[in-house]
Each structure stands twice: as structure tokens, then as C-alpha cells.
Enzyme design. Structure first.
Site, PDB file in Angstrom:
ATOM      1  N   TYR A 132       0.624  -1.106  -0.003  1.00  0.00           N
ATOM      2  CA  TYR A 132      -0.183  -0.005   0.070  1.00  0.00           C
ATOM      3  C   TYR A 132       0.832   1.428  -0.022  1.00  0.00           C
ATOM      4  O   TYR A 132       0.380   2.351  -0.533  1.00  0.00           O
ATOM      5  CB  TYR A 132      -0.882   0.001   1.206  1.00  0.00           C
ATOM      6  CG  TYR A 132      -2.090  -0.961   1.167  1.00  0.00           C
ATOM      7  CD1 TYR A 132      -1.944  -2.036   1.004  1.00  0.00           C
ATOM      8  CD2 TYR A 132      -3.272   0.091   1.099  1.00  0.00           C
ATOM      9  CE1 TYR A 132      -3.399  -2.772   0.888  1.00  0.00           C
ATOM     10  CE2 TYR A 132      -4.580  -0.529   1.082  1.00  0.00           C
ATOM     11  CZ  TYR A 132      -4.617  -2.014   0.818  1.00  0.00           C
ATOM     12  OH  TYR A 132      -5.854  -2.691   0.890  1.00  0.00           O
ATOM     13  N   LYS A 190       3.434 -15.386   2.513  1.00  0.00           N
ATOM     14  CA  LYS A 190       3.513 -16.181   1.076  1.00  0.00           C
ATOM     15  C   LYS A 190       5.005 -16.482   0.952  1.00  0.00           C
ATOM     16  O   LYS A 190       5.564 -15.879   0.048  1.00  0.00           O
ATOM     17  CB  LYS A 190       2.977 -15.205  -0.018  1.00  0.00           C
ATOM     18  CG  LYS A 190       3.007 -16.014  -1.486  1.00  0.00           C
ATOM     19  CD  LYS A 190       2.051 -17.134  -1.553  1.00  0.00           C
ATOM     20  CE  LYS A 190       2.114 -17.634  -3.155  1.00  0.00           C
ATOM     21  NZ  LYS A 190       1.165 -18.781  -2.952  1.00  0.00           N
ATOM     22  N   ASP A 238      -2.527 -18.461   0.574  1.00  0.00           N
ATOM     23  CA  ASP A 238      -3.735 -19.069  -0.549  1.00  0.00           C
ATOM     24  C   ASP A 238      -4.504 -20.093   0.130  1.00  0.00           C
ATOM     25  O   ASP A 238      -5.658 -20.437   0.353  1.00  0.00           O
ATOM     26  CB  ASP A 238      -2.863 -19.569  -1.788  1.00  0.00           C
ATOM     27  CG  ASP A 238      -1.733 -20.476  -1.449  1.00  0.00           C
ATOM     28  OD1 ASP A 238      -1.293 -20.650  -0.293  1.00  0.00           O
ATOM     29  OD2 ASP A 238      -1.151 -21.014  -2.540  1.00  0.00           O
ATOM     30  N   ASP A 244      -6.505  -7.009   3.891  1.00  0.00           N
ATOM     31  CA  ASP A 244      -7.495  -6.305   3.481  1.00  0.00           C
ATOM     32  C   ASP A 244      -8.522  -7.612   2.926  1.00  0.00           C
ATOM     33  O   ASP A 244      -9.905  -7.571   3.069  1.00  0.00           O
ATOM     34  CB  ASP A 244      -7.110  -5.375   2.446  1.00  0.00           C
ATOM     35  CG  ASP A 244      -8.253  -4.680   1.618  1.00  0.00           C
ATOM     36  OD1 ASP A 244      -9.038  -4.258   2.454  1.00  0.00           O
ATOM     37  OD2 ASP A 244      -7.955  -4.652   0.585  1.00  0.00           O
ATOM     38  N   ASP A 254     -12.340  -9.033   4.354  1.00  0.00           N
ATOM     39  CA  ASP A 254     -13.537  -9.239   3.809  1.00  0.00           C
ATOM     40  C   ASP A 254     -14.102 -10.517   3.471  1.00  0.00           C
ATOM     41  O   ASP A 254     -15.250 -10.855   3.617  1.00  0.00           O
ATOM     42  CB  ASP A 254     -13.400  -8.313   2.386  1.00  0.00           C
ATOM     43  CG  ASP A 254     -13.765  -6.899   2.194  1.00  0.00           C
ATOM     44  OD1 ASP A 254     -13.630  -6.218   3.187  1.00  0.00           O
ATOM     45  OD2 ASP A 254     -14.357  -6.453   1.166  1.00  0.00           O
TER      46      ASP A 254
HETATM   47  C1  IPM Z   1     -10.435  -0.920   4.050  1.00  0.00           C
HETATM   48  C2  IPM Z   1     -10.644  -0.547   2.653  1.00  0.00           C
HETATM   49  C3  IPM Z   1      -9.410   0.473   2.368  1.00  0.00           C
HETATM   50  C4  IPM Z   1      -7.938  -0.647   2.139  1.00  0.00           C
HETATM   51  C5  IPM Z   1      -9.371   1.210   0.869  1.00  0.00           C
HETATM   52  C6  IPM Z   1     -10.798   1.883   0.715  1.00  0.00           C
HETATM   53  C7  IPM Z   1      -8.165   1.883   0.606  1.00  0.00           C
HETATM   54  O1  IPM Z   1     -10.790  -1.620   1.592  1.00  0.00           O
HETATM   55  O2  IPM Z   1     -10.488  -0.250   5.131  1.00  0.00           O
HETATM   56  O3  IPM Z   1     -10.436  -2.177   4.235  1.00  0.00           O
HETATM   57  O4  IPM Z   1      -7.746  -1.400   1.270  1.00  0.00           O
HETATM   58  O5  IPM Z   1      -7.423  -0.550   3.137  1.00  0.00           O
HETATM   59 MN    MN Z   2     -11.079  -3.451   2.650  1.00  0.00          MN
END
Ligand code: IPM
Ligand code: MN
Ligand code: NAD
Length: 344
Positions: free
Chosen positions: A138, A183, A215, A239, A243
Site C-alpha cells: 500500500y 507467502k 492461499d 484487506d 472481507d
Molecule cells: C479497507 C478499505 C481500504 C483498504 C481502501 C478503501 C483503501 O478496503 O479499509 O479495508 O484497502 O485498506
Molecule cells: Mn478493505
């Protein structure tokens, strides 16, 4: 008097921020918690107001705050903007040194039927993703040429050590197991990650460390998620995996997070984004924001009773079948918030 800076941002951000603040206002007198709010433009709203996603006055207020609440930023309106709202989010994380992002994953009894996983697979699921938040790909160089592009993934041993220690400390207060995800069969940064993880593990003999390649870790999160206690991983993997973890409870709309530095103000935000597809309709699930408020009370202010009150009220509301659309119900953001307040 505690000073809380609020960054409502974009899309559903303002809708869920209002919900979170209503709950805070309702719980505060019950625990004698005194606070003042300072709302600041941020993200797309920062671009609209000041031409920048992290205006200088917003950053200064955040630095001076006792805690920061952030709802969500981003949206299609800004997809072609020269500076995107997301850059403001990355900048505030970096400026405040918020390297430790804590994303808890728990299954609500009332929502078990919503999980796409079979009941026996989500039984006993209760883990925390500890995501490194201010390093890695990032924050390395991003170079976009006409027909080539490059993103640099960069970690120092010290950056890995400090997030690893946080993960072990959290594990000491829970199931005493850390799963470090990397990884290392391909990446140099992951080889260093694993080496530092092994070194830090020697400081915590009461905690078990296991390594998992990213993975297969993604697979285990679906096939055997109850195996995890504390998961620690680099920025990008964290990240994606966090999710993924939201499918276990059934929706992103119930997932809060906390981001900590060393000694500075912490920031609390849902893990999801601005949900442009449902923004402005008053139907967003406010629980992610409301549970972020609970995390703030506990982790920044030591107000454990207030945090538990909120968490119990959320459980009760879900048990009563008051559900927003992402949970298969019809309740609006306002109805769900009112019910949570009634249950406090
Ligand atoms: C999160 C989001 C952010 C990230 C984006 C919006 C930059 O997806 O807070 O998880 O990737 O960290
Ligand atoms: Mn995110
Ligand atoms: P998203 O997380 O905004 O939405 C993904 C899906 O989940 C959508 O269908 C959305 O409706 C649903 N959802 C998310 N939160 C919900 C809630 N509280 N209640 C009900 N449903 C909810 O991800 P996206 O659509 O990929 O991204 C949209 C924008 O948000 C992008 O600009 C992205 O960069 C940004 N983003 C911001 C943050 C943040 O502010 N921390 C995090 C992730 C994405």
C-alpha cells in the site's frame, strides 16, 4: 471531557455515523461518559469541501483527538478524480501511525442461518484479524507507465515486529494461538515476516504460533474457520482476508474495526466501504458503526460496561428479528438504531 473527531465521509457513511452517534449519546449518561464531538470533512466530502480528501484542519483535529470515528469513504463520483478519497484514508492511517488494525469476527446466534456455511462449520467461530496497516505494498512506490506498471512491497523487520507483538498480546488475552499468514514460498517480504514471527514467538512462550500460506489460509477460512484465534498478516492480505471473513457472519454490515498506534489516538471504523449501491436509501446496516463505537469505548476509554451494553443491545435486537435488508429483513437504518437504543 473526551474529544471525539467524527469523519462521516461518503455514501452510507453519514447515515451510519448518525446511527453510531445516537447510540453513543444514549449510552453515555448510563456510564457517566462525557464527550464532545468535532465533525470534520474527509474523503470525497473533503474533496468537495476543501479540494483534498484529508484537509489540513481535519488531520490536525484528528491528531489532537482522544479518539476518531470514521464511517466510510469513496464512490463512483470520484473514480476519475486526480486525488481519490481512498488516498485520504491511507494518509490518515500513515499520519497517525495506525499500524495495528484489529478486525474481530464473531457469529451472532440470530444470524447463523445467514451464513453460507453449514451450521457445523461456523460452530465456535471467534477470531480476530490483526492487519498491518501502514506498510507493505500500500505504501511502497506505485509506478504506472503507458504499458508497464510496478508496485513495491516493502517491510522492515521493525514494522513486522511491532504488529507481531500486538497479535501475541491479543492472543494472550484470548485463545493463546497466533496464525501468521504469509507467502514465504515466493515473497522476500514474507520470508522476513516469518523469521520475525518466529523471533517474537520466543517472547511469548504461553502462546502457540502457527504459520499458514495465504492461499491455503483463504481456503481454511471457509473450510475450518473455528481453527483461528488470532490471525496476523500484512496489509494487502489482511484487506482481502478480512472481507472474506465477513461471509462467516453473513454480511459486511456487522463488521467493526479498531486501528491503534503507539500512544496516539486510535481510529474506529467499519471494515466495509461507502456502499454506493445502497447509499441515500436509509437501509444500510448500522451495526458495523455501532460496534465500532463499542470498540472505542472499550479500547480508548476503558469503558467496558458501556461497550458490553451496546453489544448486548445489538444481540437483543437481532434476536428480536429486527433485521436490515443485508440480513434478509426489512428494517431501515433508523428502525434498527431505535431498537438497539431501546434495548440498551
Ligand atoms: C479497507 C478499505 C481500504 C483498504 C481502501 C478503501 C483503501 O478496503 O479499509 O479495508 O484497502 O485498506
Ligand atoms: Mn478493505
Ligand atoms: P463496500 O464495502 O462499500 O460494499 C460491498 C457490498 O457490501 C455492497 O453490496 C454494499 O451494499 C454492501 N455493504 C457494505 N456495507 C454495508 C452496510 N453497512 N449495510 C448493508 N450493506 C453493506 O465495497 P465496494 O462497493 O467495493 O466499494 C465502494 C467504495 O468504498 C469504493 O470507493 C471503495 O474504495 C470504498 N471503500 C472504503 C472503505 C473505507 O472507507 N474504509 C473500505 C472499503 C471500500
Amino acid at each position: 471531557m473526551k474529544k471525539i473527531v467524527t469523519l462521516a465521509g461518503d455514501g452510507i457513511g453519514p447515515e451510519i455515523m448518525s446511527a453510531g452517534l445516537e447510540v453513543l449519546e444514549a449510552v453515555a449518561p448510563k456510564i457517566n461518559f462525557e464527550y464532545e464531538l468535532d465533525a470534520k470533512p474527509f474523503g470525497g466530502a473533503g474533496i468537495d469541501a476543501e479540494g483534498h480528501p484529508l484537509p489540513q484542519a481535519t488531520l490536525e483535529a484528528a491528531k489532537e483527538a482522544d479518539a476518531i470515528l470514521l464511517a466510510a469513504i469513496g464512490g463512483p463520483k470520484y473514480d476519475k478524480a486526480p486525488v481519490r478519497p481512498e488516498q485520504g484514508l491511507l494518509a490518515i492511517r500513515k499520519e497517525l501511525n495506525l499500524f495495528a488494525n484489529i478486525r474481530p469476527v464473531r457469529i451472532f446466534d440470530a444470524l447463523k442461518h445467514l451464513s453460507p456455511l453449514k451450521a457445523e462449520r461456523i460452530e465456535g467461530v471467534d477470531f480476530v484479524v490483526v492487519r498491518e496497516l501502514t506498510g507493505g505494498i500500500y505504501f511502497g512506490e506505485h509506478i504506472l507507465n503507458e504499458d508497464s506498471a510496478r508496485d513495491i512491497n516493502d517491510y522492515s523487520a521493525e514494522e513486522i515486529r511491532r504488529i507481531m507483538r500486538r497479535a501475541f498480546i491479543i492472543a494472550q488475552g484470548r485463545g493463546k494461538k497466533v496464525t501468521s499468514i504469509d507467502k514465504q514460498n515466493v515473497l522476500a517480504t514474507s520470508k522476513l515476516w516469518r523469521k520475525v514471527a518466529d523471533e517474537v514467538a520466543t517472547e511469548f512462550p504461553d502462546v502457540t504460533l502457527e504459520h499458514q500460506l495465504v492461499d491455503s489460509a483463504a481456503m481454511i477460512m471457509i473450510t475450518n474457520p473455528a481453527r483461528f484465534d488470532v490471525v496476523v498478516t500484512e496489509n494487502l492480505f489482511g484487506d482481502i482476508l478480512s472481507d472474506e471473513s465477513s461471509v462467516l457472519p453473513g454480511t459486511l454490515g456487522v463488521m467493526p474495526s479498531a486501528s491503534h498506534s503507539e500512544g496516539g489516538p486510535s481510529l474506529y471504523e467499519p471494515i466495509h466501504g461507502s456502499a454506493p449501491d445502497i447509499a441515500g436509501q436509509g437501509i444500510a446496516n448500522p451495526i458495523s458503526m455501532i460496534l465500532s463505537v463499542a470498540m472505542m469505548l472499550r479500547e480508548s476509554f476503558g469503558e467496558n460496561a458501556g461497550a458490553e451494553m451496546i453489544e448486548n443491545a445489538v444481540d437483543k435486537t437481532l434476536n428480536q428479528g429486527i433485521l436490515t435488508r443485508d440480513l434478509g429483513g426489512q428494517a431501515s437504518t433508523a428502525e434498527m438504531t431505535a431498537s438497539i437504543i431501546a434495548n440498551l
